[in-house]
Design a protein around this motif. Structure first.
Motif, mmCIF file in Angstrom:
data_model
loop_
_atom_site.group_PDB
_atom_site.id
_atom_site.type_symbol
_atom_site.label_atom_id
_atom_site.label_comp_id
_atom_site.label_asym_id
_atom_site.label_seq_id
_atom_site.Cartn_x
_atom_site.Cartn_y
_atom_site.Cartn_z
ATOM 1 N N ILE A 92 0.849 -1.203 0.000
ATOM 2 C CA ILE A 92 0.000 0.000 0.000
ATOM 3 C C ILE A 92 0.880 1.248 0.000
ATOM 4 N N HIS A 93 1.853 1.291 0.915
ATOM 5 C CA HIS A 93 2.733 2.467 1.007
ATOM 6 C C HIS A 93 3.512 2.673 -0.284
ATOM 7 N N SER A 94 3.981 1.604 -0.881
ATOM 8 C CA SER A 94 4.763 1.763 -2.103
ATOM 9 C C SER A 94 3.917 2.352 -3.229
ATOM 10 N N VAL A 95 2.655 1.926 -3.351
ATOM 11 C CA VAL A 95 1.775 2.480 -4.386
ATOM 12 C C VAL A 95 1.402 3.926 -4.048
ATOM 13 N N LEU A 96 1.119 4.218 -2.787
ATOM 14 C CA LEU A 96 0.799 5.600 -2.395
ATOM 15 C C LEU A 96 1.951 6.546 -2.763
ATOM 16 N N ILE A 97 3.167 6.148 -2.459
ATOM 17 C CA ILE A 97 4.338 6.985 -2.770
ATOM 18 C C ILE A 97 4.502 7.130 -4.279
ATOM 19 N N ARG A 98 4.330 6.034 -5.029
ATOM 20 C CA ARG A 98 4.440 6.092 -6.489
ATOM 21 C C ARG A 98 3.393 7.036 -7.080
ATOM 22 N N LEU A 99 2.157 6.955 -6.564
ATOM 23 C CA LEU A 99 1.093 7.835 -7.065
ATOM 24 C C LEU A 99 1.367 9.296 -6.711
ATOM 25 N N GLU A 100 1.985 9.518 -5.571
ATOM 26 C CA GLU A 100 2.355 10.885 -5.214
ATOM 27 C C GLU A 100 3.465 11.385 -6.143
ATOM 28 N N GLU A 101 4.435 10.539 -6.442
ATOM 29 C CA GLU A 101 5.513 10.924 -7.354
ATOM 30 C C GLU A 101 4.984 11.229 -8.753
ATOM 31 N N LYS A 102 3.923 10.537 -9.162
ATOM 32 C CA LYS A 102 3.306 10.782 -10.464
ATOM 33 C C LYS A 102 2.421 12.030 -10.454
ATOM 34 N N GLY A 103 2.182 12.598 -9.269
ATOM 35 C CA GLY A 103 1.373 13.812 -9.160
ATOM 36 C C GLY A 103 -0.116 13.568 -8.982
ATOM 37 N N PHE A 104 -0.531 12.305 -8.751
ATOM 38 C CA PHE A 104 -1.947 11.987 -8.597
ATOM 39 C C PHE A 104 -2.432 12.116 -7.155
ATOM 40 N N LEU A 105 -1.500 12.136 -6.223
ATOM 41 C CA LEU A 105 -1.809 12.321 -4.805
ATOM 42 C C LEU A 105 -0.861 13.362 -4.230
ATOM 43 N N LYS A 106 -1.291 13.963 -3.137
ATOM 44 C CA LYS A 106 -0.384 14.787 -2.339
ATOM 45 C C LYS A 106 -0.548 14.322 -0.904
ATOM 46 N N SER A 107 0.441 14.629 -0.082
ATOM 47 C CA SER A 107 0.365 14.170 1.301
ATOM 48 C C SER A 107 0.878 15.244 2.255
ATOM 49 N N HIS A 108 0.462 15.094 3.485
ATOM 50 C CA HIS A 108 0.975 15.942 4.561
ATOM 51 C C HIS A 108 0.934 15.127 5.845
ATOM 52 N N PHE B 148 -3.074 11.289 2.805
ATOM 53 C CA PHE B 148 -3.047 11.446 1.348
ATOM 54 C C PHE B 148 -4.377 11.990 0.850
ATOM 55 N N THR B 149 -4.308 12.863 -0.154
ATOM 56 C CA THR B 149 -5.507 13.376 -0.827
ATOM 57 C C THR B 149 -5.262 13.368 -2.334
ATOM 58 N N LEU B 150 -6.363 13.283 -3.079
ATOM 59 C CA LEU B 150 -6.285 13.341 -4.533
ATOM 60 C C LEU B 150 -5.867 14.731 -4.992
ATOM 61 N N THR B 151 -5.164 14.785 -6.095
ATOM 62 C CA THR B 151 -4.870 16.055 -6.763
ATOM 63 C C THR B 151 -5.810 16.174 -7.971
ATOM 64 N N ALA B 152 -5.776 17.323 -8.625
ATOM 65 C CA ALA B 152 -6.570 17.497 -9.846
ATOM 66 C C ALA B 152 -6.148 16.468 -10.896
ATOM 67 N N ALA B 153 -4.852 16.201 -10.999
ATOM 68 C CA ALA B 153 -4.368 15.193 -11.955
ATOM 69 C C ALA B 153 -4.877 13.804 -11.581
ATOM 70 N N GLY B 154 -4.975 13.518 -10.281
ATOM 71 C CA GLY B 154 -5.514 12.242 -9.830
ATOM 72 C C GLY B 154 -6.969 12.080 -10.211
ATOM 73 N N LYS B 155 -7.751 13.134 -10.047
ATOM 74 C CA LYS B 155 -9.165 13.072 -10.444
ATOM 75 C C LYS B 155 -9.284 12.901 -11.950
#
Length: 111
Positions: free
Chosen positions: A45-61, A77-84
């Motif tokens: 799960i963490h590896s995919v979350l980080i990959r999706l963040e690197e692709k710009g589909f998620l952001k995190s804080h 984690f939250t969706l970005t506009a690119a993720g939507k």
């Protein structure tokens, strides 16, 4: 250029959206178990979350520390506009292909 998601990436993006605003690794893992009846380990799960963040589909804080977690913080984690956008494109493609299946293809005969 169209971006394509893997099945697990799409499932995790959808789950992050469902859990808004409290999507973090364990909550994503638990929700996927409930909704999709899939058991995944937290490291995948963490590896995919980080990959999706690197692709710009998620952001995190980082969340504020919580007493029930012994003062530890969580990465939210939250969706970005690119993720939507990529989810919208994926859904549109699936819907388009599904609607193109001729009705006889769904007429099954017992043999």
């Amino acid at each position: 250029m169209r971006t394509y998601l893997g099945e697990l990436e799409e499932l995790i993006l959808l789950t992050v959206g469902v859990l808004y605003p409290e999507a973090y690794g364990v909550s994503v893992m638990d929700e996927i178990k409930i909704q999709a009846d899939r058991s995944l380990n937290i490291s995948s799960i963490h590896s995919v979350l980080i990959r999706l963040e690197e692709k710009g589909f998620l952001k995190s804080h980082m969340s504020e520390p919580r007493e029930e977690r012994g003062g530890r913080r969580k990465r939210i984690f939250t969706l970005t506009a690119a993720g939507k956008t990529v989810l919208d494109e994926s859904q549109a493609l699936r819907n388009q292909l599904y609607s193109m299946i001729p009705k006889p293809a769904f007429e099954f005969k017992l043999t």
